[in-house]
Write an enzyme that holds these catalytic residues in place. Structure first.
Site, mmCIF file in Angstrom:
data_model
loop_
_atom_site.group_PDB
_atom_site.id
_atom_site.type_symbol
_atom_site.label_atom_id
_atom_site.label_comp_id
_atom_site.label_asym_id
_atom_site.label_seq_id
_atom_site.Cartn_x
_atom_site.Cartn_y
_atom_site.Cartn_z
ATOM 1 C CB SER A 86 -0.916 0.002 1.217
ATOM 2 O OG SER A 86 -0.164 -0.219 2.384
ATOM 3 C CB THR A 188 -1.678 5.873 4.066
ATOM 4 O OG1 THR A 188 -2.452 5.767 2.893
ATOM 5 C CG2 THR A 188 -0.778 7.067 4.006
ATOM 6 C CB THR A 206 -0.558 6.269 0.356
ATOM 7 O OG1 THR A 206 -1.406 5.138 0.298
ATOM 8 C CG2 THR A 206 -1.147 7.363 -0.504
ATOM 9 N NE ARG A 216 -8.769 7.731 -4.312
ATOM 10 C CZ ARG A 216 -8.156 7.536 -3.153
ATOM 11 N NH1 ARG A 216 -6.868 7.301 -3.112
ATOM 12 N NH2 ARG A 216 -8.825 7.571 -2.032
ATOM 13 C CG ASP A 219 -6.332 10.995 2.813
ATOM 14 O OD1 ASP A 219 -6.266 10.024 2.033
ATOM 15 O OD2 ASP A 219 -6.032 10.910 4.018
ATOM 16 C CB THR A 239 -4.267 5.849 7.614
ATOM 17 O OG1 THR A 239 -4.279 4.696 6.756
ATOM 18 C CG2 THR A 239 -4.750 5.426 8.992
ATOM 19 N N GLY A 240 -6.826 5.748 5.775
ATOM 20 C CA GLY A 240 -8.192 5.285 5.557
ATOM 21 C C GLY A 240 -8.768 5.830 4.268
HETATM 22 C C1 SD4 Z 1 -6.025 7.145 0.195
HETATM 23 N N1 SD4 Z 1 -5.795 7.576 2.533
HETATM 24 O O1 SD4 Z 1 -5.439 7.168 -0.870
HETATM 25 C C2 SD4 Z 1 -5.253 6.838 1.431
HETATM 26 C C3 SD4 Z 1 -5.279 5.386 1.639
HETATM 27 C C4 SD4 Z 1 -5.051 4.973 3.041
HETATM 28 O O2 SD4 Z 1 -5.155 3.413 4.718
HETATM 29 O O3 SD4 Z 1 -4.706 5.676 3.899
HETATM 30 N N2 SD4 Z 1 -5.284 3.811 3.437
HETATM 31 O O4 SD4 Z 1 -7.240 7.345 0.295
#
Ligand code: SD4
Length: 326
Positions: A86, A188, A206, A216, A219, A239-240
């Site tokens: 990731s 991330t 990330t 795409r 954040d 993260t997320g």
């Molecule tokens: C995203 N926030 O590209 C990142 C992905 C991520 O845990 O953090 N995943 O949306």
């Protein structure tokens, strides 16, 4: 007036009623919630794999080095690790098979640099730092970011490992795009550090959501969304599900809440509450936040269970489970 606690317990019931399954993070070997004492220097980063990044950051911090060097060098370890699917090299590609990377960095003077949709370069965090230090801009994207990286001497390389390619090919059989709650499909690394001098810096890097649409951007490279630092107050990283973090600029919000007197823990929880409320309580996605204030007090929270973070402080580098709101 409804309190946050009422809201959260309702949410918890709603989640059970809806039968949502919330898988735990597979690498989680954590102890409980973070220690709340302030002590510097420190490095805090998202997820259990952050301990490796913290180790590297600590080498710099323990030698009296800067928080900025620490957060750059720390996350580079994860960017170069092909087993992490990731971040950086080995990251899962977009739906067309391209590994595209997002990263940003912010220093204690409020300077920042960022790259998005960068391909073929293993260390987007270092390109982001060069954007900050060697251009009049904050953010470069796509081909322009790649051109800049190449003129700065970064080497072009294939970032799609055989393992990531195999997962993409497997995914392409059905091509179903469903952002998952936790899971390594989107983890991330965000890192915050305070050095001996008391200066704060942060980084975030990330490969974004696995199998995302081409172009795409989430954040993570957006200052105030994936990362924010204010040396007077503290810093935060996210993260997320990036789209949700973008809609409420969660890390900027965390820092502003701390400025108004919230502890790092309270600020993380309030910023997540904002996301939950914006969604009318229907949250089948994950967002996790980490934060630190100027005194070296840390906090962390997530919407769903399964989020943990790594903290190197007071000679100890360990994983802690974050409190979750649903
Ligand atoms: C995203 N926030 O590209 C990142 C992905 C991520 O845990 O953090 N995943 O949306």
């Amino acid at each position: 007036m409804k309190t946050r606690r009422d809201f959260i317990s309702k949410m918890a019931l709603g989640t059970v009623a809806a039968g949502l399954s919330l898988p735990a993070c597979s690498e989680d070997t954590s102890t409980n919630q973070a220690p709340a004492q302030g002590k510097i220097p420190l490095a805090i980063s998202t997820w259990p794999f952050g301990t490796k990044a913290n180790d590297e950051a600590w080498k710099i911090l323990a030698g009296g080095g800067s928080a900025l060097d620490a957060v750059e060098q720390g996350v580079r370890v994860i960017e170069a690790d092909p087993s992490n699917q990731s971040v950086g090299y080995g990251g899962l590609p977009d739906r067309d098979g391209h590994v595209t990377l997002d990263a940003c960095i912010m220093d204690s003077n409020g300077n920042c640099g960022s790259v998005a949709a960068l391909e073929h370069i293993m260390h987007p965090i270092s390109v982001a730092r060069r954007v900050m230090e060697r251009t009049p801009h904050v953010m470069l994207v796509g081909e322009g970011a790649l051109d800049f990286a190449l003129t700065e001497g970064f080497q072009k390389q294939n970032l799609l490992t055989p393992e990531a390619k195999a997962r993409w090919e497997e995914w392409a059989k059905t091509a179903q795009y469903k952002p998952r709650v936790n899971a390594e499909l989107h983890d991330t690394i965000g890192m915050l550090a305070i050095d001996e001098a008391g200066n704060i810096a942060g980084s975030c890097t990330t490969s974004g959501m696995a199998f995302k649409m081409r172009g795409r951007v989430g954040d993570s490279p957006i200052i105030g969304a994936g990362l924010y630092v204010d040396n007077e107050v503290g810093g935060a990283a996210a993260t997320g599900l990036g789209e949700e973090v973008l809609k409420s600029l969660s890390t900027f919000l965390v820092v502003e809440l701390m400025r108004q007197g919230a502890s790092p823990q309270e600020a993380c929880e309030q910023a997540l509450d904002r996301i939950i409320q914006r969604n009318g309580g229907k949250v089948d996605f994950q967002v996790g936040l980490i934060a630190v204030n100027k005194a070296g007090v840390t906090g962390a929270a997530s919407i769903q269970g399964g989020f943990s973070f790594s903290l190197y402080q007071n000679g100890d580098n360990s994983v802690h489970k974050a409190k979750h709101l649903v």
